[in-house]
Design a protein around this motif. Structure first.
Motif, short mmCIF file in Angstrom:
data_model
loop_
_atom_site.label_atom_id
_atom_site.label_comp_id
_atom_site.label_asym_id
_atom_site.label_seq_id
_atom_site.Cartn_x
_atom_site.Cartn_y
_atom_site.Cartn_z
N ASP A 2 7.29 -44.78 -75.30
CA ASP A 2 7.55 -43.37 -75.45
C ASP A 2 7.97 -42.85 -74.08
O ASP A 2 7.21 -42.90 -73.13
N THR A 3 9.19 -42.31 -73.96
CA THR A 3 9.72 -42.01 -72.64
C THR A 3 9.00 -40.88 -71.93
O THR A 3 9.21 -40.68 -70.74
N ALA A 4 8.15 -40.12 -72.62
CA ALA A 4 7.33 -39.13 -71.91
C ALA A 4 6.46 -39.82 -70.87
O ALA A 4 6.16 -39.26 -69.82
N ARG A 107 12.05 -39.01 -75.14
CA ARG A 107 11.56 -37.63 -75.09
C ARG A 107 12.57 -36.70 -74.40
O ARG A 107 12.74 -35.56 -74.80
N LEU A 110 15.29 -35.84 -76.86
CA LEU A 110 14.79 -34.92 -77.88
C LEU A 110 14.59 -33.51 -77.32
O LEU A 110 14.85 -32.53 -78.02
N ARG A 111 14.14 -33.42 -76.07
CA ARG A 111 13.96 -32.08 -75.48
C ARG A 111 15.30 -31.36 -75.39
O ARG A 111 15.37 -30.16 -75.68
N VAL A 127 11.26 -43.03 -79.49
CA VAL A 127 9.94 -42.39 -79.37
C VAL A 127 8.99 -43.08 -80.36
O VAL A 127 9.41 -43.58 -81.39
N PRO A 130 6.70 -39.22 -83.42
CA PRO A 130 7.37 -37.92 -83.56
C PRO A 130 6.43 -36.87 -84.10
O PRO A 130 5.56 -37.15 -84.93
N SER A 131 6.61 -35.65 -83.63
CA SER A 131 5.81 -34.54 -84.14
C SER A 131 6.34 -34.13 -85.52
O SER A 131 7.43 -34.52 -85.93
N GLU A 134 9.62 -32.36 -85.08
CA GLU A 134 10.73 -33.28 -84.79
C GLU A 134 11.19 -33.98 -86.06
O GLU A 134 12.39 -34.13 -86.31
N SER A 142 11.55 -44.15 -85.33
CA SER A 142 10.42 -44.36 -84.42
C SER A 142 10.43 -45.78 -83.85
O SER A 142 11.03 -46.70 -84.43
#
Length: 329
Positions: A2-4, A107, A110-111, A127, A130-131, A134, A142
């Protein structure tokens, strides 16, 4: 992946530096337009947003981009998104180009996609969790391996397993458990999916599991930072699964290196091709409803030491079914 968690320290770059990174790239293959053009889709209607990130993750995203290019076979805009990008400035520049669809990676992608005009379609990847928002606003591929593929692999190795246990947090994995329940039903397995709210509850679940576990039971570790804490939970379940002769399988390649029986992990080139195909289908009006989708473009890794401990016959045929054998010789 997850790139966050991957993008590391802030770059501190301002709007002008961010906009300078907005560049058009030619597809890697350079061949005829067999994808987008063949379906009547103009290449300029597509853009790919991806994180500006260091190695080793840059190479991973480069392989995904290669797969996207291979599927689209067209010139498309690529936008590298720094960790501290001026999203408003990038979005304004993007909207002047009027894409109909963006493929958002990680992330950061997506932002940026989240602040674009709502009329721009979004296909996302790179990611893990996902929320709900999203998944509602985009088709999200995913990085969490499809539970059906995991359980099929388990049944192929150990057909005597009857029950799979998993601890998960609602925030990170509730969406995936719906796929897991369907997979278990298809394969005639009992799925014991326990929602946990904190580390203490997760540890209690694992202690209760091992207190009554047998070789007919298996334990699945999803990519869930709450229920599969790397410093506390992982050492415990690795040791206890070894002591009890219980198969432990994972959605995380790193766990196989540490002793889990097997894991599935992304085939990044094929994931890119799937993202490109999903983008073309959505532009052509042939896609289904927006949702989060588990990963089906996978490689498989096997820990041969653990397999031998569990009594598996490590025949050449079995070993050839895995792209990676660990420990590496």
């Amino acid at each position: 992946m997850d790139t966050a968690a991957l993008q590391g320290s802030a770059t501190g770059e301002g709007r002008r530096a961010c906009l300078q990174r907005l560049a058009v790239a030619l597809c890697a293959g350079g061949g005829p337009w067999l994808g987008a053009r063949a379906q009547g889709v103009r290449a300029e209607s597509l853009a790919v947003l991806y994180p500006e990130i260091g190695e080793p993750f840059r190479a991973i995203f480069a392989k995904i981009l290669e797969g996207i290019d291979d599927r689209l076979q067209a010139r498309v805009l690529r936008v590298a998104v720094p960790a501290e990008a001026d999203m408003a400035g990038l979005a304004a520049d993007m909207q002047r180009r009027e894409p109909k669809l963006v493929i958002a990676l990680g992330r950061a992608g997506l932002r940026l996609a989240s602040v674009l005009d709502r009329r721009i379609e979004v296909v996302a990847g790179g990611v893990i969790s996902p929320s709900e928002a999203e998944a509602r606003d985009a088709t999200v591929h995913s990085l969490a391996p499809d539970p059906l593929l995991l359980m099929q692999r388990l049944k192929g190795l150990l057909p005597g397993v009857k029950r799979v246990s998993v601890a998960y947090s609602a925030r990170h994995s509730a969406w995936l458990m719906r796929f897991a329940q369907d997979a278990a039903r298809q394969l005639g397995l009992e799925l014991q999916a326990q929602e946990v709210g904190d580390l203490k509850a997760a540890l209690r679940h694992y202690q209760e599991f091992f207190a009554q576990a047998s070789p007919q039971h298996a334990l699945w570790l999803p990519q869930d930072p709450l229920s599969v804490d790397e410093s506390t939970v992982l050492p415990l379940v690795l040791q206890e699964s070894w002591n009890h002769g219980v198969p432990l399988f994972s959605s995380n390649l790193g766990h196989v290196r540490r002793g889990a029986l097997f894991a599935l992990y992304p085939n990044n080139l094929e994931l890119g091709r799937s993202l490109g195909g999903s983008a073309l289908a959505r532009l052509a009006g042939n896609a289904g409803p927006r949702s989060a989708l588990p990963l089906r473009d996978v490689h498989a890794a096997l820990n041969t030491r653990t397999a031998s401990h569990l009594g598996l016959d490590l025949s050449p045929r079995l070993q050839q079914a895995f792209e990676l054998l660990l420990p590496e010789r």
